[in-house]
Design an enzyme around this catalytic site. Structure first.
Site, PDB file in Angstrom:
ATOM      1  N   LYS A  36       0.829  -1.206   0.000  1.00  0.00           N
ATOM      2  CA  LYS A  36       0.000   0.000   0.000  1.00  0.00           C
ATOM      3  C   LYS A  36       0.871   1.268   0.000  1.00  0.00           C
ATOM      4  O   LYS A  36       2.072   1.199   0.265  1.00  0.00           O
ATOM      5  CB  LYS A  36      -0.951  -0.027   1.199  1.00  0.00           C
ATOM      6  CG  LYS A  36      -1.899  -1.249   1.214  1.00  0.00           C
ATOM      7  CD  LYS A  36      -2.744  -1.356  -0.041  1.00  0.00           C
ATOM      8  CE  LYS A  36      -3.975  -2.242   0.033  1.00  0.00           C
ATOM      9  NZ  LYS A  36      -3.892  -3.628   0.424  1.00  0.00           N
TER      10      LYS A  36
HETATM   11  C1  LIG Z   1      -5.236  -4.399   0.991  1.00  0.00           C
HETATM   12  C2  LIG Z   1      -6.698  -4.322   0.948  1.00  0.00           C
HETATM   13  C3  LIG Z   1      -7.506  -4.757   2.014  1.00  0.00           C
HETATM   14  C4  LIG Z   1      -6.995  -5.506   3.184  1.00  0.00           C
HETATM   15  O1  LIG Z   1      -5.935  -4.931   3.859  1.00  0.00           O
HETATM   16  P1  LIG Z   1      -4.930  -5.866   4.679  1.00  0.00           P
HETATM   17  O2  LIG Z   1      -4.099  -4.877   5.421  1.00  0.00           O
HETATM   18  O3  LIG Z   1      -4.168  -6.693   3.705  1.00  0.00           O
HETATM   19  O4  LIG Z   1      -5.758  -6.697   5.597  1.00  0.00           O
HETATM   20  C5  LIG Z   1      -8.873  -4.568   1.918  1.00  0.00           C
HETATM   21  N1  LIG Z   1      -9.435  -3.977   0.844  1.00  0.00           N
HETATM   22  C6  LIG Z   1      -8.696  -3.557  -0.189  1.00  0.00           C
HETATM   23  C7  LIG Z   1      -9.368  -2.878  -1.327  1.00  0.00           C
HETATM   24  C8  LIG Z   1      -7.311  -3.731  -0.191  1.00  0.00           C
HETATM   25  O5  LIG Z   1      -6.604  -3.322  -1.234  1.00  0.00           O
END
Ligand SMILES: *Cc1c(COP(=O)(O)O)cnc(C)c1O
Length: 374
Positions: free
Chosen positions: A182
């Site tokens: 992210k």
């Molecule tokens: C990454 C992501 C999540 C989940 O986040 P995590 O930290 O991996 O649990 C949920 N929704 C979207 C759209 C994502 O890209």
């Protein structure tokens, strides 16, 4: 030439030193670093309450508990997202109700939401795919008109904004992810932004086993909380990332701009919307013209890899996974999500890249496509 992955975290030496200092400090789980991280996040979110968590999925799970989702409730969301978005609804015992995407933004089609609302609908979970925000004005107009709660899955839109306001600084519940890929990472992690102070105490209990500690050393538990707290090791990474987040977002935007300048539009690929106001450019995704191609998406990815370039897939449509077919979803229900989900690929985009890398990617796509168009 070095292999160019589709993404890579940018971590500086100061952050690495800060993590080492936490490791030497004698306190490595939730502590002062988490508090400092939350305070800085809250400042970015217009002073709204923020709680750091160990994943974005956990933020969505806690949000569903805060709005008291019950078995039989329906939650409207998009079929084109990371499967976490829908899994949390299923895990809460509720029913995911998918609404097709707008093929241009690739986000939930706001024109289709009202037709999906039933007396059992409790909430909407919009997703800002690739960091492109869903239209918050229209979203909240619909939610307010039908008295629905909103849980913004802003996992991909940290640093993005809506009409000049940072995502997370307004609206209902907002969930961010700090997963390694992210825009802001803590390795694994996330946070929830609350709309006001009224549910801070419940959120704190849900985050850690329902425990409330008393000043005399005793404790009480009146709700079954989970295990969602972030470590100080992770928070130290997050604090290091926050020192650079504005420059990261600007750099991503400049790279996206360069993609639009250099991408050969005659290849028949669909480019993302040219949004340079709101998006944080979490990803640069194109949709391949599979119907005009003599090779599959898998072969496209393999040929790009052979040219030294990593390409990701985000995402296959959720409703066609076995779990969701088992819930009654089937092919043809959400045609835009199915077409986009079948042809979408994420090209490299991360702050450690430069404009030459973008040009190299564009040249490789042209080369692969020249040998792949019927
Ligand atoms: C990454 C992501 C999540 C989940 O986040 P995590 O930290 O991996 O649990 C949920 N929704 C979207 C759209 C994502 O890209």
């Amino acid at each position: 030439m070095d292999f160019l992955p589709f993404t890579r975290p940018t971590l500086d030496e100061a952050t690495i030193a800060d993590v080492a200092a936490v490791l030497r400090s004698g306190w490595i789980t939730s502590g002062p670093k988490v508090q400092a991280f939350e305070a800085q996040l809250s400042e970015m979110m217009a002073g709204r309450p923020v709680r750091a968590l160990n994943s974005g999925t956990g933020a969505l799970e806690i949000a569903l508990r805060l709005i008291d989702i019950q078995p039989g409730d329906e939650v409207i969301t998009t079929p084109l997202s990371w499967v976490a978005t829908a899994n949390v609804i299923v895990l809460a015992g509720a029913r995911p109700v998918f609404v097709d995407i707008d093929p241009v933004t690739r986000n939930i089609d706001l024109n289709l939401i009202e037709a999906a609302i039933t007396p059992r609908t409790r909430a909407i979970i919009p997703v800002d795919l690739a960091g492109l925000p869903v239209d918050r004005d229209r979203l909240y107009a619909i939610a307010n008109a039908h008295q629905l709660r909103v849980i913004e899955d802003a996992a991909q839109s940290f640093g993005a904004s809506w009409q000049g306001k940072p995502i997370g600084s307004f609206g209902d519940l907002v969930a961010f992810s700090f997963h390694a890929n992210k825009n802001l990472t803590t390795g694994e992690g996330g946070c929830i932004v609350l709309p006001d102070a009224s549910q801070i105490a419940l959120c704190d209990k849900l985050r850690l086993q329902g425990v409330v500690r008393h000043p005399d050393g005793g404790m009480e538990v009146d709700v079954a909380g989970g295990k969602y707290n972030l470590t100080d090791i992770a928070a130290a990474i997050g604090l290091g990332q926050l020192r650079h987040i504005e420059e990261f977002t600007l750099h991503r935007r400049a790279l996206a701009w360069h993609y639009f300048d250099f991408f050969n539009t005659e290849l028949g690929c669909e480019l993302p919307p040219e949004n340079f106001d709101d998006s944080n450019w979490h990803m640069f995704q194109i949709v391949l013209p599979l119907d005009k191609m003599t090779i599959s998406r898998g072969e496209f990815i393999a040929r790009m890899k052979a040219l030294g370039i990593g390409v990701g897939v985000h995402y296959p449509p959720i409703h066609l996974f076995a779990l969701y077919r088992g819930l009654g979803f089937t092919d043809g229900q959400f045609p835009h999500a199915e077409r986009v989900g079948a042809g979408i690929v994420s090209l490299p985009l991360f702050p450690g890249m430069d404009e030459d890398d973008v040009e190299r990617v564009c040249a490789a796509v042209s080369e692969v496509m020249r040998g792949a168009l019927a």
